[in-house]
Design a protein around this motif. Structure first.
Motif, PDB file in Angstrom:
ATOM      1  N   MET A   1       0.823  -1.188   0.000  1.00 29.09           N
ATOM      2  CA  MET A   1       0.000   0.000   0.000  1.00 29.09           C
ATOM      3  C   MET A   1       0.870   1.255   0.000  1.00 29.09           C
ATOM      4  SD  MET A   1      -3.137   0.873   2.381  1.00 29.09           S
ATOM      5  CE  MET A   1      -3.815   2.485   2.447  1.00 29.09           C
ATOM      6  N   GLY A   2       2.015   1.199   0.636  1.00 29.72           N
ATOM      7  CA  GLY A   2       2.874   2.366   0.696  1.00 29.72           C
ATOM      8  C   GLY A   2       3.386   2.785  -0.666  1.00 29.72           C
ATOM      9  N   LEU A   3       3.757   1.816  -1.482  1.00 29.34           N
ATOM     10  CA  LEU A   3       4.257   2.120  -2.821  1.00 29.34           C
ATOM     11  C   LEU A   3       3.145   2.710  -3.696  1.00 29.34           C
ATOM     12  CD1 LEU A   3       6.662   1.976  -4.733  1.00 29.34           C
ATOM     13  CD2 LEU A   3       5.894  -0.296  -5.384  1.00 29.34           C
ATOM     14  N   GLY A   4       1.922   2.255  -3.506  1.00 28.63           N
ATOM     15  CA  GLY A   4       0.798   2.794  -4.271  1.00 28.63           C
ATOM     16  C   GLY A   4       0.555   4.259  -3.977  1.00 28.63           C
ATOM     17  N   VAL A   5       0.682   4.650  -2.710  1.00 24.57           N
ATOM     18  CA  VAL A   5       0.483   6.048  -2.331  1.00 24.57           C
ATOM     19  C   VAL A   5       1.616   6.908  -2.879  1.00 24.57           C
ATOM     20  CG1 VAL A   5       0.351   7.615  -0.358  1.00 24.57           C
ATOM     21  CG2 VAL A   5      -0.827   5.432  -0.276  1.00 24.57           C
ATOM     22  N   ILE A   6       2.839   6.412  -2.804  1.00 23.76           N
ATOM     23  CA  ILE A   6       3.971   7.164  -3.338  1.00 23.76           C
ATOM     24  C   ILE A   6       3.840   7.329  -4.849  1.00 23.76           C
ATOM     25  CG2 ILE A   6       6.465   7.070  -3.725  1.00 23.76           C
ATOM     26  CD1 ILE A   6       6.670   5.697  -0.972  1.00 23.76           C
ATOM     27  N   LEU A   7       3.369   6.291  -5.528  1.00 25.01           N
ATOM     28  CA  LEU A   7       3.220   6.373  -6.986  1.00 25.01           C
ATOM     29  C   LEU A   7       2.127   7.349  -7.402  1.00 25.01           C
ATOM     30  CD1 LEU A   7       3.750   2.738  -8.276  1.00 25.01           C
ATOM     31  CD2 LEU A   7       5.140   4.738  -8.734  1.00 25.01           C
ATOM     32  N   THR A  43      -0.323   1.761 -12.240  1.00 27.25           N
ATOM     33  CA  THR A  43       0.367   0.865 -11.313  1.00 27.25           C
ATOM     34  C   THR A  43      -0.071   1.123  -9.881  1.00 27.25           C
ATOM     35  OG1 THR A  43       2.259   0.858 -12.805  1.00 27.25           O
ATOM     36  CG2 THR A  43       2.629   0.047 -10.577  1.00 27.25           C
ATOM     37  N   SER A  44      -0.227   2.381  -9.513  1.00 24.36           N
ATOM     38  CA  SER A  44      -0.664   2.694  -8.153  1.00 24.36           C
ATOM     39  C   SER A  44      -2.095   2.224  -7.913  1.00 24.36           C
ATOM     40  CB  SER A  44      -0.542   4.183  -7.879  1.00 24.36           C
ATOM     41  OG  SER A  44      -1.493   4.904  -8.633  1.00 24.36           O
ATOM     42  N   ILE A  45      -2.937   2.311  -8.922  1.00 24.09           N
ATOM     43  CA  ILE A  45      -4.312   1.816  -8.769  1.00 24.09           C
ATOM     44  C   ILE A  45      -4.308   0.305  -8.575  1.00 24.09           C
ATOM     45  CG2 ILE A  45      -6.491   1.465 -10.012  1.00 24.09           C
ATOM     46  CD1 ILE A  45      -6.088   4.271 -11.187  1.00 24.09           C
ATOM     47  N   LEU A  46      -3.478  -0.390  -9.337  1.00 26.45           N
ATOM     48  CA  LEU A  46      -3.375  -1.843  -9.163  1.00 26.45           C
ATOM     49  C   LEU A  46      -2.871  -2.211  -7.768  1.00 26.45           C
ATOM     50  CD1 LEU A  46      -1.888  -3.031 -12.564  1.00 26.45           C
ATOM     51  CD2 LEU A  46      -4.191  -3.410 -11.706  1.00 26.45           C
ATOM     52  N   LEU A  47      -1.909  -1.473  -7.258  1.00 25.84           N
ATOM     53  CA  LEU A  47      -1.379  -1.759  -5.932  1.00 25.84           C
ATOM     54  C   LEU A  47      -2.380  -1.424  -4.829  1.00 25.84           C
ATOM     55  CD1 LEU A  47       2.266  -0.499  -6.347  1.00 25.84           C
ATOM     56  CD2 LEU A  47       1.551  -2.851  -5.939  1.00 25.84           C
ATOM     57  N   LEU A  48      -3.083  -0.304  -4.957  1.00 23.03           N
ATOM     58  CA  LEU A  48      -4.008   0.117  -3.909  1.00 23.03           C
ATOM     59  C   LEU A  48      -5.267  -0.739  -3.853  1.00 23.03           C
ATOM     60  CD1 LEU A  48      -3.711   3.991  -4.090  1.00 23.03           C
ATOM     61  CD2 LEU A  48      -2.915   2.484  -2.289  1.00 23.03           C
ATOM     62  N   THR A  49      -5.732  -1.212  -5.002  1.00 21.78           N
ATOM     63  CA  THR A  49      -6.938  -2.044  -4.997  1.00 21.78           C
ATOM     64  C   THR A  49      -6.653  -3.483  -4.613  1.00 21.78           C
ATOM     65  OG1 THR A  49      -6.697  -2.456  -7.359  1.00 21.78           O
ATOM     66  CG2 THR A  49      -8.143  -0.640  -6.702  1.00 21.78           C
ATOM     67  N   GLY A  50      -5.396  -3.879  -4.666  1.00 25.65           N
ATOM     68  CA  GLY A  50      -5.052  -5.240  -4.293  1.00 25.65           C
ATOM     69  C   GLY A  50      -5.099  -6.218  -5.443  1.00 25.65           C
ATOM     70  N   ILE A  51      -5.325  -5.736  -6.660  1.00 23.24           N
ATOM     71  CA  ILE A  51      -5.326  -6.622  -7.826  1.00 23.24           C
ATOM     72  C   ILE A  51      -3.938  -7.217  -8.010  1.00 23.24           C
ATOM     73  CG2 ILE A  51      -5.585  -6.708 -10.327  1.00 23.24           C
ATOM     74  CD1 ILE A  51      -7.767  -4.573 -10.020  1.00 23.24           C
ATOM     75  N   TYR A  52      -2.937  -6.357  -7.845  1.00 22.15           N
ATOM     76  CA  TYR A  52      -1.552  -6.839  -7.888  1.00 22.15           C
ATOM     77  C   TYR A  52      -0.967  -6.659  -6.498  1.00 22.15           C
ATOM     78  CZ  TYR A  52       3.423  -7.140  -8.763  1.00 22.15           C
ATOM     79  OH  TYR A  52       4.738  -7.477  -8.701  1.00 22.15           O
ATOM     80  N   ASP A  53      -0.561  -7.747  -5.882  1.00 17.55           N
ATOM     81  CA  ASP A  53       0.015  -7.710  -4.545  1.00 17.55           C
ATOM     82  C   ASP A  53       1.377  -8.393  -4.591  1.00 17.55           C
ATOM     83  OD1 ASP A  53       0.446  -7.404  -1.884  1.00 17.55           O
ATOM     84  OD2 ASP A  53      -1.031  -8.877  -1.246  1.00 17.55           O
ATOM     85  N   PRO A  54       2.447  -7.606  -4.599  1.00 14.37           N
ATOM     86  CA  PRO A  54       3.766  -8.215  -4.727  1.00 14.37           C
ATOM     87  C   PRO A  54       4.186  -9.011  -3.492  1.00 14.37           C
ATOM     88  CG  PRO A  54       3.983  -5.884  -4.364  1.00 14.37           C
ATOM     89  CD  PRO A  54       2.523  -6.172  -4.544  1.00 14.37           C
ATOM     90  N   TYR A  55       3.528  -8.793  -2.364  1.00  8.14           N
ATOM     91  CA  TYR A  55       3.914  -9.480  -1.129  1.00  8.14           C
ATOM     92  C   TYR A  55       3.080 -10.719  -0.861  1.00  8.14           C
ATOM     93  CZ  TYR A  55       6.393  -5.158  -0.442  1.00  8.14           C
ATOM     94  OH  TYR A  55       7.209  -4.079  -0.617  1.00  8.14           O
ATOM     95  N   ALA A  56       2.129 -11.013  -1.733  1.00 14.80           N
ATOM     96  CA  ALA A  56       1.324 -12.219  -1.550  1.00 14.80           C
ATOM     97  C   ALA A  56       2.150 -13.448  -1.894  1.00 14.80           C
ATOM     98  CB  ALA A  56       0.077 -12.157  -2.432  1.00 14.80           C
ATOM     99  N   ASN A  57       1.918 -14.491  -1.167  1.00 12.16           N
ATOM    100  CA  ASN A  57       2.671 -15.724  -1.369  1.00 12.16           C
ATOM    101  C   ASN A  57       1.816 -16.694  -2.193  1.00 12.16           C
ATOM    102  OD1 ASN A  57       4.700 -17.501  -1.196  1.00 12.16           O
ATOM    103  ND2 ASN A  57       4.482 -17.944   0.982  1.00 12.16           N
ATOM    104  N   HIS A  58       1.850 -16.514  -3.519  1.00 14.54           N
ATOM    105  CA  HIS A  58       0.998 -17.314  -4.386  1.00 14.54           C
ATOM    106  C   HIS A  58       1.558 -18.714  -4.628  1.00 14.54           C
ATOM    107  CE1 HIS A  58      -1.591 -13.987  -5.298  1.00 14.54           C
ATOM    108  NE2 HIS A  58      -0.553 -13.229  -5.619  1.00 14.54           N
TER     109      HIS A  58
END
Length: 60
Positions: A1-7, A43-58
């Motif tokens: 979420m932090g990267l999304g706000v910065i972006l 990219t920030s919209i994808l990060l903030l909505t949770g569609i793309y979560d780089p920290y998820a353990n898929h």
């Protein structure tokens, strides 16, 4: 979420900078900044909505 706000802030700066450079007749720089701002905004919209979560353990 932090990267999304910065972006979001980075995207707003790029988009505003491109609009000001468009008034000064710098078309190539303006188009490049507008493209970078649009990509950062998407990219920030994808990060903030949770569609793309780089920290998820898929993959386990």
């Amino acid at each position: 979420m932090g990267l999304g706000v910065i972006l979001i802030f980075l995207a707003v700066i790029f988009i505003l900078w491109s609009l000001f450079s468009r008034k000064r007749k710098y078309k190539i720089i303006s188009n490049a900044l507008l493209m970078a701002g649009t990509i950062a905004l998407f990219t920030s919209i994808l990060l903030l909505t949770g569609i793309y979560d780089p920290y998820a353990n898929h993959i386990k």
